[in-house]
Design an enzyme around this catalytic site. Structure first.
Site, PDB file in Angstrom:
ATOM      1  CE1 TYR A   1     -63.303   7.664  11.347  1.00 33.66           C
ATOM      2  CE2 TYR A   1     -64.869   6.549   9.935  1.00 33.66           C
ATOM      3  CZ  TYR A   1     -64.457   6.939  11.185  1.00 33.66           C
ATOM      4  OH  TYR A   1     -65.214   6.591  12.285  1.00 33.66           O
TER       5      TYR A   1
ATOM      6  CG  HIS B   1     -66.272  11.840  14.482  1.00 35.20           C
ATOM      7  ND1 HIS B   1     -65.394  11.735  13.425  1.00 35.20           N
ATOM      8  CD2 HIS B   1     -66.117  10.696  15.207  1.00 35.20           C
ATOM      9  CE1 HIS B   1     -64.764  10.580  13.507  1.00 35.20           C
ATOM     10  NE2 HIS B   1     -65.170   9.935  14.583  1.00 35.20           N
TER      11      HIS B   1
END
Length: 330
Positions: free
Chosen positions: A50, A131
């Site tokens: 992010y 992820h």
């Protein structure tokens, strides 16, 4: 049946704090995190991905002033960051100056967790999610590799290494953080994960597949589910945005318009309905939603407690807008 208990029914996701949909300043990010804390939020989820480290830095800047035992923190592994003057094109608006490489090996996962601890300024992480080990990322991996190839690496590398970190006390739990169902089912076949973060798979406008395959598998396992992106990255919160690539299928658009009309008829706040619907399944212990303004978090917390009339859910089922067997809030 799940043996892993999640402590908080709501969590703040870190995509927007990492400049996911628009650029926000450090001060705006700090205000959002302060607003979340004041509203009672004590579960925070972020990732090195992010903002290419930006989200973790911002979360860490705020959270390192809090007592570590007062909140739950999760981050992710699977990409290793490296400083660069040539920042790659990504979905992030003005990210930190890093490039990234997918790597699900034991060494990379260990390094990723250690890098995250430094960016966050904390000594431990509660949940570590593998992820984007998922078919929707096949176009982004190195040429000639697929998510199945990376899964084989993770099976021998990331998964045993995260188990080891759990034994060391560096993390409390591990699982996958993905936008599709297949990797979760595959992981349950080869390991005993504690918790999964499933994004965009269980919402008012899209939940059929999760009902048929994901929820039953979680219920049979010892793992617990966090349902993330209950607004499908904005749509159900009134944004003209669907999921992360922005393309909205016609059937989703039609369903959304019909649901919106029924919500207006019953005077139901669609934000409240979306959050409560994603939290309703027995298998789901937490719903995770992002925010870029303090009032958004405060509205979400308030929305979780709003009373929604049973007739609203009944009409959605009678119009086949949600599945008949979908669990709804009591």
């Amino acid at each position: 049946m799940s043996q892993f208990i999640l402590e908080h029914k709501f969590g703040l996701g870190g995509v927007a704090i990492g400049n996911g949909f628009k650029q926000i300043s450090d001060a705006e990010a700090e205000k959002t995190l302060e607003g979340a804390w004041e509203a009672g939020v004590r579960y925070y989820d972020t990732s090195p991905w992010y903002g290419l480290g930006l989200s973790e830095r911002r979360f860490g800047h705020f959270l390192h002033n809090k007592k570590r035992e007062d909140y739950v923190l999760s981050t992710k592994v699977g990409r290793v960051l490296k400083a660069t003057k040539n920042v790659p094109e990504t979905m992030w608006n003005n990210p930190a100056p890093f490039d990234y490489k997918y790597d699900y090996s034991a060494e990379a996962v260990r390094r990723s967790v250690e890098d995250s601890l430094q960016r966050l300024g904390v000594e431990s992480i509660d949940y570590a999610f593998i992820h984007d080990l998922s078919p929707d990322h096949n176009d982004e991996y190195e040429e000639g590799t697929t998510w199945e190839d990376h899964f084989e690496v993770a099976k021998k590398g990331a998964i045993p290494e995260l188990e080891k970190m759990k034994e060391e006390g560096l993390i409390k739990a591990w699982g996958l953080g993905v936008n599709t169902i297949e990797p979760i089912l595959k992981t349950l076949e080869v390991a005993k994960p504690d918790v999964f973060l499933s994004a965009i798979q269980y919402s008012l406008v899209h939940h059929n597949d999760a009902l048929e395959r994901l929820l039953p598998a979680i219920e049979k396992s010892e793992a617990t589910l966090i349902n993330a992106a209950p607004f499908n990255a904005g749509l159900l919160a009134g944004q003209k945005r669907y999921n992360y690539d922005g393309k909205m299928p016609d059937d989703i658009s039609d369903r959304y318009k019909k649901i919106l009309k029924i919500a207006e008829k019953h005077k139901v706040n669609l934000v409240a309905a979306s959050l409560q619907f994603s939290l309703a399944p027995k298998a789901a212990g937490t719903v995770l939603a992002g925010a870029s303004k303090p009032e958004q978090v405060q509205e979400n917390i308030k929305a979780l407690e709003e009373k929604i009339p049973a007739k609203f859910w009944e009409e959605l089922k009678s119009e086949n807008l949600i599945e008949q067997k979908a669990e709804v809030p009591a």
